[in-house]
Scaffold this active site. Structure first.
Site, PDB file in Angstrom:
ATOM      1  N   GLY A 196       0.788  -1.216   0.000  1.00  0.00           N
ATOM      2  CA  GLY A 196       0.000   0.000   0.000  1.00  0.00           C
ATOM      3  C   GLY A 196       0.825   1.273   0.000  1.00  0.00           C
ATOM      4  O   GLY A 196       0.284   2.378   0.094  1.00  0.00           O
ATOM      5  N   PRO A 214       5.243   6.110  -3.910  1.00  0.00           N
ATOM      6  CA  PRO A 214       6.562   6.779  -3.934  1.00  0.00           C
ATOM      7  C   PRO A 214       6.637   7.938  -2.937  1.00  0.00           C
ATOM      8  O   PRO A 214       7.676   8.126  -2.287  1.00  0.00           O
ATOM      9  CB  PRO A 214       6.665   7.263  -5.384  1.00  0.00           C
ATOM     10  CG  PRO A 214       5.886   6.253  -6.164  1.00  0.00           C
ATOM     11  CD  PRO A 214       4.706   5.921  -5.282  1.00  0.00           C
ATOM     12  N   ASP A 268       7.108   6.603   0.511  1.00  0.00           N
ATOM     13  CA  ASP A 268       8.495   6.156   0.683  1.00  0.00           C
ATOM     14  C   ASP A 268       9.431   7.342   0.877  1.00  0.00           C
ATOM     15  O   ASP A 268      10.335   7.311   1.721  1.00  0.00           O
ATOM     16  CB  ASP A 268       8.934   5.340  -0.530  1.00  0.00           C
ATOM     17  CG  ASP A 268       8.281   3.963  -0.587  1.00  0.00           C
ATOM     18  OD1 ASP A 268       7.724   3.535   0.444  1.00  0.00           O
ATOM     19  OD2 ASP A 268       8.340   3.327  -1.653  1.00  0.00           O
ATOM     20  N   ALA A 269       9.217   8.391   0.103  1.00  0.00           N
ATOM     21  CA  ALA A 269      10.068   9.581   0.219  1.00  0.00           C
ATOM     22  C   ALA A 269       9.907  10.227   1.592  1.00  0.00           C
ATOM     23  O   ALA A 269      10.886  10.689   2.193  1.00  0.00           O
ATOM     24  CB  ALA A 269       9.718  10.577  -0.888  1.00  0.00           C
ATOM     25  N   ASP A 294     -19.309 -10.946  17.680  1.00  0.00           N
ATOM     26  CA  ASP A 294     -18.620 -11.961  16.879  1.00  0.00           C
ATOM     27  C   ASP A 294     -17.982 -12.986  17.813  1.00  0.00           C
ATOM     28  O   ASP A 294     -16.864 -13.449  17.590  1.00  0.00           O
ATOM     29  CB  ASP A 294     -17.561 -11.292  16.003  1.00  0.00           C
ATOM     30  CG  ASP A 294     -17.008 -12.250  14.941  1.00  0.00           C
ATOM     31  OD1 ASP A 294     -17.641 -13.289  14.703  1.00  0.00           O
ATOM     32  OD2 ASP A 294     -15.952 -11.959  14.365  1.00  0.00           O
TER      33      ASP A 294
END
Length: 456
Positions: free
Chosen positions: A103, A106, A109-110, A275
């Site tokens: 996910g 770029p 990441d930068a 649940d």
């Protein structure tokens, strides 16, 4: 001609959302000895080789080539901080916001690697930061439970609990982590509800409830972090053991009842698990049970504009009023509890012979799983409790405040009977030992066995 399997580019800095390193090395050559053009593009981006990139792109290789992890050359250049490479790739038509398998984009990441010039360039070309739905603008607004995702080490992660949780290391401690999909919280109302729920989890403390440790909410993917219980869940335990002894089943039922009862007693409003089923009940090192994955399922899995499906939860343990989309309260957990208790006695899941999606129709027809185990296994009020808890009318089902004393009474009765069974045997064994000892003493003195019998 065999199709080539895409390579995994493992050189240089890795995805910001998968910081662990891969063990395998990137293969830069094909069987024929020639460098794979797509891999060569990524290699050139990793090396900052402008001329190499131009040469590869001129050979008809797509600027948006992806490796097996869906990483592109733009991802690689953004990680490395090569502004000129990023500019060239964008000029050649690279997608500005492609997402890799984790996910990450770029720009993400930068940001992760603090490559500020690349960040500015990508944003200038329209890249959008990956903001979690709960992202806040000011540091003082960051919740107390917030965990820095960089502190979570997934290097030796293993999947646990229905595939929704995985293990990780956090500050030297093994924890369980649930990653939430990007589309989980899509509107402001759900975001607010989820934020309130997390703040509530932070305050919950009970020996039969899995401990909430924190969450990642200021970046994507968002994650919930809880204590890790390596003994696994009740589902796996029942698969190995089969039907349990009534004493064990009642002891386990007490753990479940105390945990869920604590959630139901929450103020100002109860926490409904909704649940409750064996895979959401975990075992600790002492052999006791803890309720897990509570509250979140209600907020994240169910959308009010559509009916509940078996993809959301296990149909075998959910009360009929939920399937009918009727209003429901804490008594849905009581219904599920009855089915779990019966399963521990029977050794098989409710209506195990039926398909999962058939079970709701059976419950709606007011049918319940049959009692096949010997009647003595349901003695001391166990069967009556089960039948009360899965009553068709939720109002007639007892609360856990009422259930717990009944279970405690059963537990004491069963324990009392076991003690009485053991005591006569021990008395006989003690008498037998006494006779053997006296006979031995008499023999050593040269006496007859009559001296022993006379003493008795």
């Amino acid at each position: 001609m065999e199709s080539k399997i895409p390579a995994r580019f493992t050189l240089g800095k890795q995805s910001s959302m998968a910081p662990e390193r891969h063990n395998e090395e990137t293969k830069l050559q094909s069987d024929g000895g020639a460098v794979d053009p797509g891999v060569r593009l990524m290699y050139s981006a990793n090396e900052g080789d402008i001329d190499g990139i131009r040469e590869v792109l001129e050979s008809s290789v797509s600027v948006n080539f992806r490796d097996i992890d869906d990483r592109t050359a733009l991802h690689i250049a953004a990680c490395q901080g090569f502004t000129d490479v990023v500019a060239l790739l964008l000029q050649k038509g690279a997608e500005v916001d492609p997402k890799d398998r984790w996910g990450s984009t770029p720009l993400a990441d930068a940001i992760f690697y603090k490559n500020n010039d690349v960040i500015k360039l990508l944003e200038k070309h329209g890249a959008k930061p990956l903001m979690a739905p709960m992202h806040v603008d000011h540091a003082r607004e960051v919740p107390e439970y917030e965990i820095n995702p960089k502190e979570l080490d997934f290097t030796n992660s293993v999947e646990i609990t229905k595939g929704t949780f995985c293990s990780a290391l956090w500050r030297g401690t093994e924890v369980a982590v649930k990653k939430l999909g990007e589309d989980v919280l899509s509107d402001e109302e759900k975001v607010k509800a989820f934020r309130d729920e997390l703040a509530l989890f932070q305050k919950i403390r009970h020996p039969n409830v899995v401990q909430f440790l924190g969450a990642v909410t200021q970046s994507s993917p968002m994650m919930i972090v809880t204590e890790y219980l390596p003994k696994g869940d009740l589902r796996d335990f029942l698969k190995r053991k089969g039907a349990l002894k009534p004493s064990t089943a009642v002891r386990f039922a007490l753990d479940i009842a105390r945990g869920v009862g604590y959630l139901h007693e929450n103020k100002p409003s109860p926490i409904i698990h909704r649940d409750l089923e064996p895979s959401n009940i975990l075992r600790d090192d002492s052999g006791h049970l803890k309720v897990a994955d509570f509250g979140v399922s209600k907020l994240l899995a169910v959308k009010e504009d559509r009916p509940l499906t078996c993809q959301d939860t296990s149909c075998r343990y959910v009360a009929p009023e939920v399937f009918k989309q009727e209003e429901y309260d804490t008594k849905v957990d009581v219904f599920s509890f009855a089915l779990i208790l019966q399963e521990m006695i029977e050794g098989c899941s409710p209506f195990s012979a039926k398909q999962e999606d058939e079970v709701p129709k059976v419950y709606a027809a007011k049918e319940r799983p049959p009692f096949r185990a010997p009647a003595k296994r349901y003695s001391n009020g166990i069967r009556e409790l089960i039948e009360d808890c899965w009553d068709e009318n939720p109002a007639k089902r007892p609360s856990f405040r009422q259930i717990i004393p009944r279970l405690e009474s059963m537990h004491n009765t069963i324990g009392h009977k076991r003690r009485w069974k053991v005591r006569p045997l021990k008395c006989f064994q003690n008498l037998e030992a006494l006779l053997r000892r006296d006979h031995s003493n008499a023999s050593s003195r040269g006496g007859s066995s009559r001296s022993t019998s006379s003493r008795i």
